[in-house]
Design a protein around this motif. Sequence first.
Motif, PDB file in Angstrom:
ATOM      1  N   MET A   1      -5.743   5.453   2.451  1.00 47.24           N
ATOM      2  CA  MET A   1      -5.173   5.665   3.768  1.00 47.24           C
ATOM      3  C   MET A   1      -5.769   4.578   4.709  1.00 47.24           C
ATOM      4  O   MET A   1      -5.054   4.053   5.949  1.00 47.24           O
ATOM      5  CB  MET A   1      -5.323   7.244   4.280  1.00 47.24           C
ATOM      6  N   ARG A   2      -7.116   4.259   4.503  1.00 45.61           N
ATOM      7  CA  ARG A   2      -7.805   3.320   5.460  1.00 45.61           C
ATOM      8  C   ARG A   2      -7.237   1.896   5.151  1.00 45.61           C
ATOM      9  O   ARG A   2      -6.876   1.038   6.268  1.00 45.61           O
ATOM     10  CB  ARG A   2      -9.155   3.200   5.301  1.00 45.61           C
ATOM     11  N   GLY A   8      -1.265  -2.021   8.562  1.00 43.85           N
ATOM     12  CA  GLY A   8      -0.124  -1.468   9.469  1.00 43.85           C
ATOM     13  C   GLY A   8       1.202  -0.271   8.879  1.00 43.85           C
ATOM     14  O   GLY A   8       2.130  -0.355   9.281  1.00 43.85           O
ATOM     15  N   LEU A   9       0.657   0.195   7.859  1.00 39.14           N
ATOM     16  CA  LEU A   9       1.512   0.992   6.831  1.00 39.14           C
ATOM     17  C   LEU A   9       1.043   2.412   7.437  1.00 39.14           C
ATOM     18  O   LEU A   9      -0.027   2.813   7.377  1.00 39.14           O
ATOM     19  CB  LEU A   9       1.357   0.722   5.314  1.00 39.14           C
ATOM     20  N   ALA A  35      10.501   4.209   0.091  1.00 41.89           N
ATOM     21  CA  ALA A  35       9.369   3.725   0.537  1.00 41.89           C
ATOM     22  C   ALA A  35       8.869   2.345  -0.140  1.00 41.89           C
ATOM     23  O   ALA A  35       9.366   1.891  -1.173  1.00 41.89           O
ATOM     24  CB  ALA A  35       8.641   4.908  -0.279  1.00 41.89           C
ATOM     25  N   ARG A  36       8.136   1.629   0.646  1.00 45.43           N
ATOM     26  CA  ARG A  36       7.499   0.351   0.117  1.00 45.43           C
ATOM     27  C   ARG A  36       6.674   0.301  -0.903  1.00 45.43           C
ATOM     28  O   ARG A  36       7.178  -0.581  -2.079  1.00 45.43           O
ATOM     29  CB  ARG A  36       6.767  -0.558   1.354  1.00 45.43           C
ATOM     30  N   LEU A 227       0.116  -3.509  -2.896  1.00 43.28           N
ATOM     31  CA  LEU A 227       0.331  -4.471  -2.019  1.00 43.28           C
ATOM     32  C   LEU A 227       0.603  -5.928  -2.251  1.00 43.28           C
ATOM     33  O   LEU A 227       1.227  -6.723  -1.866  1.00 43.28           O
ATOM     34  CB  LEU A 227      -0.600  -4.535  -0.567  1.00 43.28           C
ATOM     35  N   LYS A 228       0.002  -5.910  -3.725  1.00 40.77           N
ATOM     36  CA  LYS A 228       0.022  -7.254  -4.015  1.00 40.77           C
ATOM     37  C   LYS A 228       1.409  -7.565  -4.907  1.00 40.77           C
ATOM     38  O   LYS A 228       1.911  -6.623  -5.549  1.00 40.77           O
ATOM     39  CB  LYS A 228      -1.087  -7.545  -5.093  1.00 40.77           C
ATOM     40  N   GLU A 229       1.900  -8.959  -4.787  1.00 39.15           N
ATOM     41  CA  GLU A 229       3.003  -9.197  -5.628  1.00 39.15           C
ATOM     42  C   GLU A 229       2.547  -9.214  -7.069  1.00 39.15           C
ATOM     43  O   GLU A 229       1.377  -9.845  -7.315  1.00 39.15           O
ATOM     44  CB  GLU A 229       3.449 -10.482  -5.210  1.00 39.15           C
TER      45      GLU A 229
END
Length: 291
Positions: A1-2, A8-9, A35-36, A227-229
């Motif tokens: 969560m941090r 910004g998510l 959801a992303r 978060l990485k592609e």
Amino acid sequence: MRTAAEHGLLVMLASTFRDPDREIEYIAMLRAQRARAILLIGSGFEDRAWERAMAAELDPYVRAGGRVAVVSRHRSLRVDTVQPQNREGAAALARALLDLGHRDFAVLTGPRSLTTVADRLAGFTGALADAGLRPRVVEGGFTRDGGYAAATELLRLDPRPTCVFAVTDVMAIGALTALRDHGVDVPGEVSLAGFDDIPIVADLTPPLTTVSLPLDEMGERAMRLALKEPRASRSRIERIAGRVILRASTAPPPSAPAPRAPRPASSADRRRHGASAEHRTAADSSAAPAR
């Protein structure tokens, strides 16, 4: 969560309480909400039907651009993974307890359909087998109450084991309470160890011997993978080592000689066991292709 907040998510959190059907249902709901990324934090299941149902939800989500990362072993999911070395950590713990002089062991396990349980049980029993020993195994719920019930059943065994390993600290907490309620001194009569090193166990009386996993780091790594592609068509695995921490809940068995000092580990030992003389589990922390 941090880590999500740094980007910004917003994190939406739901517990499945280890219910495989509920897990599939929640994945479908997250897909519908676009959801992303989806993170699965916790044990996988040794269940082919669950694996097929999960893949049926996740594969189209990933093809549509969604990102998935998991913590723990999920055998058939082709997704990025943060994988604690559960088998190696449990084996290193078994060797540390053998070095204390124990030869009569019991293991308190959760359901063996959970990959975390299966791996920790296999690592611990495998290391004991190398020493010509076989522990008694009592299965219970993967919870504090499950540990209490399993330890209570264990006390009916004759002879009583001198050392008990609970495959998670939460079960170990329940086991410690059961032993205390039945007047059993820990570690004077029975030594007790767990796995995970959740924050509370250092404050128990006595403090709990355990295998420490860097839980914050594991969560951070899972989020960063999500978060990485993707760099290639193959999934990435980041393996996380555990570290045995001997605390006051374990001691040499009653009437045993003083524990011998751990012998220096040879290169052959390190290759075979994946642990040094300090009982650190060996692991490759770098990303590796899934097999």
